[in-house]
Scaffold this active site. Structure first.
Site, PDB file in Angstrom:
ATOM      1  N   GLU A   1     -11.569   0.734  -3.716  1.00  0.00           N
ATOM      2  CA  GLU A   1     -10.941   1.477  -2.627  1.00  0.00           C
ATOM      3  C   GLU A   1      -9.718   2.240  -2.935  1.00  0.00           C
ATOM      4  O   GLU A   1      -9.423   2.146  -4.341  1.00  0.00           O
ATOM      5  CB  GLU A   1     -10.309   0.095  -1.684  1.00  0.00           C
TER       6      GLU A   1
ATOM      7  N   ASP B   1       0.938  -1.314  -0.126  1.00  0.00           N
ATOM      8  CA  ASP B   1       0.019  -0.060   0.117  1.00  0.00           C
ATOM      9  C   ASP B   1       0.743   1.427   0.052  1.00  0.00           C
ATOM     10  O   ASP B   1       0.538   2.168   0.847  1.00  0.00           O
ATOM     11  CB  ASP B   1      -0.993  -0.094   1.071  1.00  0.00           C
TER      12      ASP B   1
END
Length: 514
Positions: free
Chosen positions: A173, A14
């Site tokens: 997302e 991420d």
């Protein structure tokens, strides 16, 4: 100039990036580990140094009760008017922001933002701060939503507004907003963070939408890549370097065995070009290991890393499960002492565990220590850890039959003692040689010959075997007990060294490797 992906190897998922002048800063998810949110610095995009952690004080955030792959998710880093801001999700608790004027120093206590969803992002414009998550305000509909906030208090200054519903890939997302050539661009991740993962993009003339998706979506994915060199590409962040070139950092995995990887999701870099008003991946939307882009420095190989136990301070690379209990550790004057702590269940590594992320498939981890067990079950050594039910422990243990060197493999409800070797008193030298498919466990007593104890597959520490595992393998020191004891582990050295040549079996004395 050619370079090799990943640019940050091992468990670093991420990624989010920001540039300030000629300096670049990267952050990653840290999940159940403390300190949280590692932060890296670079001046050339391919050579990175970890300079700290955004969550470094116990009073900043309590991770004590988070589960496997819980904790801190998906940070975003941004810079505005002299201040760095990092926002992230603390799973089951909510979204927060920490800030600092110097990313090498400590970060603020968290400011909580009363907005749902995960993977929050910040966008600054004209002195205003905007907050973006995947909160859905229409039941049953996936959405990216936006609101203006007070950056100092986290309080909302506008209604929560739906601005995009993605392309229909599912698991929408990781939103980020950018402004370029009169357009606002919204990049997101879809498909879930496994083999259907992808990055998609939309744009609007207004910050508040309506955002319209690119006809060429997804702009990045390896979901139909049969080479299997790189998989699960997605969850990215766009940025422009100080020469005007555009890039994306994103996560992906490198399979080790078929479709399995024990290192977890790593940080990749890819050049971006603009075509017809849209950002596209140079050379095609599938990521590769070898890339070519407009770099200005050569990429260096990873270097040997050794802990400095002359210092009382922990290097930023060290991580601990959920918290660092200071009473269990003492360092300085050339050693690290680990006080044995009790297991709560048979698969628990305990509280006395200090680790670092495995830096690559091919590497060596070495330690030299002394340990005098006192009670039955006292044990210490090196551990390779994925999550509570999946880890290997290699160390010295006291049993009813005497003291033994053991390799104990835990994989959910499977528990195997892979080696049980009688061991003499004296300084213990442990070495683990790692490759894609196996870990090779070596030991020596004193200055004696290094001997292979056994080998074990990496398969049972892969994220795919463990299930919905978002982390990756970490490696470190542990000291365990079955009941109260005064035994402790005293460590002289802890070294990790990446290797670039195929291993030769160790047949020499341990001193030759130091």
């Amino acid at each position: 100039m050619k370079f090799q992906n990943p640019i940050i190897k091992g468990f670093h998922p991420d990624p989010s990036i920001c540039r300030v002048g000629e300096d670049y800063y990267l952050v990653h998810s840290s999940f159940e580990y403390f300190p949280g949110i590692p932060i890296f610095h670079s001046r050339d995009l391919v050579n990175w140094e970890q300079i700290g952690n955004c969550i470094s004080r116990a009073e900043q955030m309590n991770l004590r009760y988070v589960g496997n792959s819980g904790g801190i998710w998906a940070p975003t880093i941004r810079y505005d008017r002299g201040i760095f801001y990092v926002t992230a999700t603390l799973e089951q608790y909510g979204n927060f922001i920490v800030s600092t004027s110097d990313p090498r120093s400590e970060w603020s206590d968290p400011v909580w933002v009363p907005v749902g969803g995960i993977d929050p992002s910040l966008y600054f414009e004209n002195g205003r701060a905007y907050y973006c998550t995947n909160q859905s305000i229409h039941p049953g509909k996936e959405e990216i939503t936006l609101e203006e906030i007070d950056i100092h208090t986290g309080m909302l200054k506008s209604p929560v507004t739906s601005i995009w519903s993605g392309t229909g890939g599912g698991y929408l997302e990781a939103p980020h907003i950018y402004h370029h050539d009169g357009w606002y661009y919204l990049m997101a991740a879809e498909g879930g963070t496994y083999f259907n993962h992808m990055a998609t993009i939309a744009r609007s003339r207004s910050l508040w939408g309506e955002y319209v998706g690119y006809s060429g979506n997804p702009i990045l994915t390896n979901r139909h890549d049969t080479t299997r060199e790189v998989q699960c590409s997605g969850h990215g962040d766009l940025f422009q370097d100080h020469f005007g070139n555009w890039w994306m950092v994103h996560l992906a995995i490198r399979p080790a065995r078929r479709t399995m990887s024990h290192l977890g999701r790593e940080t990749f870099l890819t050049p971006v070009v603009w075509k017809d008003g849209w950002p596209t991946i140079k050379g095609g939307r599938m990521e590769t290991i070898e890339k070519e882009g407009p770099l200005w420095n050569n990429q260096r190989k990873l270097a040997r890393w050794e802990a400095d136990f002359n210092s009382c301070s922990w290097e930023p690379q060290w991580i601990f499960l959920r918290e660092r209990k200071e009473a269990l550790f003492k360092r300085g004057e050339g050693y690290l002492r680990l006080i044995s702590s009790m297991q709560s269940v048979c698969t628990d590594i305990g509280n006395t565990f200090a680790a670092v992320r495995q830096p690559d498939f091919n590497c060596v981890i070495e330690t030299v220590y002394q340990f005098n067990p006192e009670e039955l079950g006292d044990e210490s050594g090196l551990a390779i850890y994925l999550e509570s039910g999946f880890h290997y422990r290699f160390g010295k243990r006291k049993t009813n039959q005497g003291e033994f060197l053991i390799l104990e493999k835990t994989a959910e409800d499977f528990l195997q003692t892979a080696c049980l070797i009688p061991i003499e008193n004296g300084k213990i030298r442990l070495r683990i040689e790692c490759d894609k498919e196996q870990y090779h466990f070596y030991y020596a007593i004193g200055e004696g010959e290094v001997t292979l104890a056994c080998s074990a597959s990496t398969r049972f520490l892969s994220c795919e075997i463990a299930g919905k595992c978002f982390t990756g393998v970490v490696m470190g020191l542990y000291a365990l007990s079955q009941k109260q004891t005064s035994a402790y582990m005293e460590v002289e050295s802890f070294i990790i060294e990446p290797c670039y040549d195929k291993y030769k079996k160790s047949t020499h004395s341990f001193q030759e490797f130091l």
